[in-house]
Scaffold this motif. Structure first.
Motif, PDB file in Angstrom:
ATOM      1  N   GLU A  76       0.789  -1.102   0.033  1.00  0.00           N
ATOM      2  CA  GLU A  76      -0.161   0.056  -0.046  1.00  0.00           C
ATOM      3  C   GLU A  76       0.679   1.460   0.001  1.00  0.00           C
ATOM      4  O   GLU A  76       2.186   1.260   0.753  1.00  0.00           O
ATOM      5  CB  GLU A  76      -0.968   0.085   1.223  1.00  0.00           C
ATOM      6  N   ARG A  78       1.489   5.339   1.075  1.00  0.00           N
ATOM      7  CA  ARG A  78       1.455   6.468   2.182  1.00  0.00           C
ATOM      8  C   ARG A  78       0.205   6.875   1.872  1.00  0.00           C
ATOM      9  O   ARG A  78      -0.289   7.291   0.777  1.00  0.00           O
ATOM     10  CB  ARG A  78       2.596   7.177   2.270  1.00  0.00           C
ATOM     11  N   THR A  79      -0.654   7.183   3.104  1.00  0.00           N
ATOM     12  CA  THR A  79      -1.910   7.713   2.735  1.00  0.00           C
ATOM     13  C   THR A  79      -2.051   8.811   3.717  1.00  0.00           C
ATOM     14  O   THR A  79      -3.072   9.555   3.569  1.00  0.00           O
ATOM     15  CB  THR A  79      -3.018   6.556   3.285  1.00  0.00           C
TER      16      THR A  79
END
Length: 147
Positions: A76, A78-79
């Protein structure tokens, strides 16, 4: 007694971030563990499948003093903003003349920008126009500051 520690940065491209953070910190890619001549030999002996050999990287202080940094491939991106970040302290501190501090910060930032970083925000001192530090992001968007 202190506890030995390292920092791990989750990322999608460990090789890219390893090159960037070696530039930013003056680190080098770490050699294989004692007892192995190469990372390939170590990974083979540990039965790590070849398609996972580029799933991480390890950086070391060339003087052997500062903590190691690991880069670990995760699926995933970075959010959100980091809750923990590095401050790269290059200005010499607030006792230095403001013009010199700013010159050092901007010169170092230029090197990091050439290596793939971006400036997120220029942070000034209180209500003055004087630069205090630069909030920056590495090539994958991880926050750090140049102070």
């Amino acid at each position: 007694m202190t506890t030995k520690w390292t920092m791990t940065i989750d990322c999608t491209d460990p090789a890219l971030l390893a090159r960037f953070w070696c530039t930013a910190l003056g680190y080098e890619e770490a050699g294989p563990p004692k007892g192995w001549d190469t990372w390939e030999a170590f990974l083979r002996d540990q039965n790590v499948p070849e398609d996972e050999w580029n799933d991480g990287a390890s950086l070391a202080d060339p003087n052997g003093v500062l903590p190691a940094i690991s880069l670990l491939k995760v699926p995933e991106p970075r959010t959100m903003k980091n809750r923990l970040h590095l401050d790269l302290q290059v200005s010499g501190g607030r006792a230095e003349p403001q013009a010199l501090r700013e010159q050092r910060i901007r010169a170092f930032a230029d090197t990091l920008i050439a290596a793939g970083a971006t400036v997120v925000h220029e942070v000034t001192k209180d209500a003055s126009p004087d630069l205090d530090h630069l909030w920056m992001a590495d090539p994958e968007g991880n926050d750090f500051c140049v102070v």
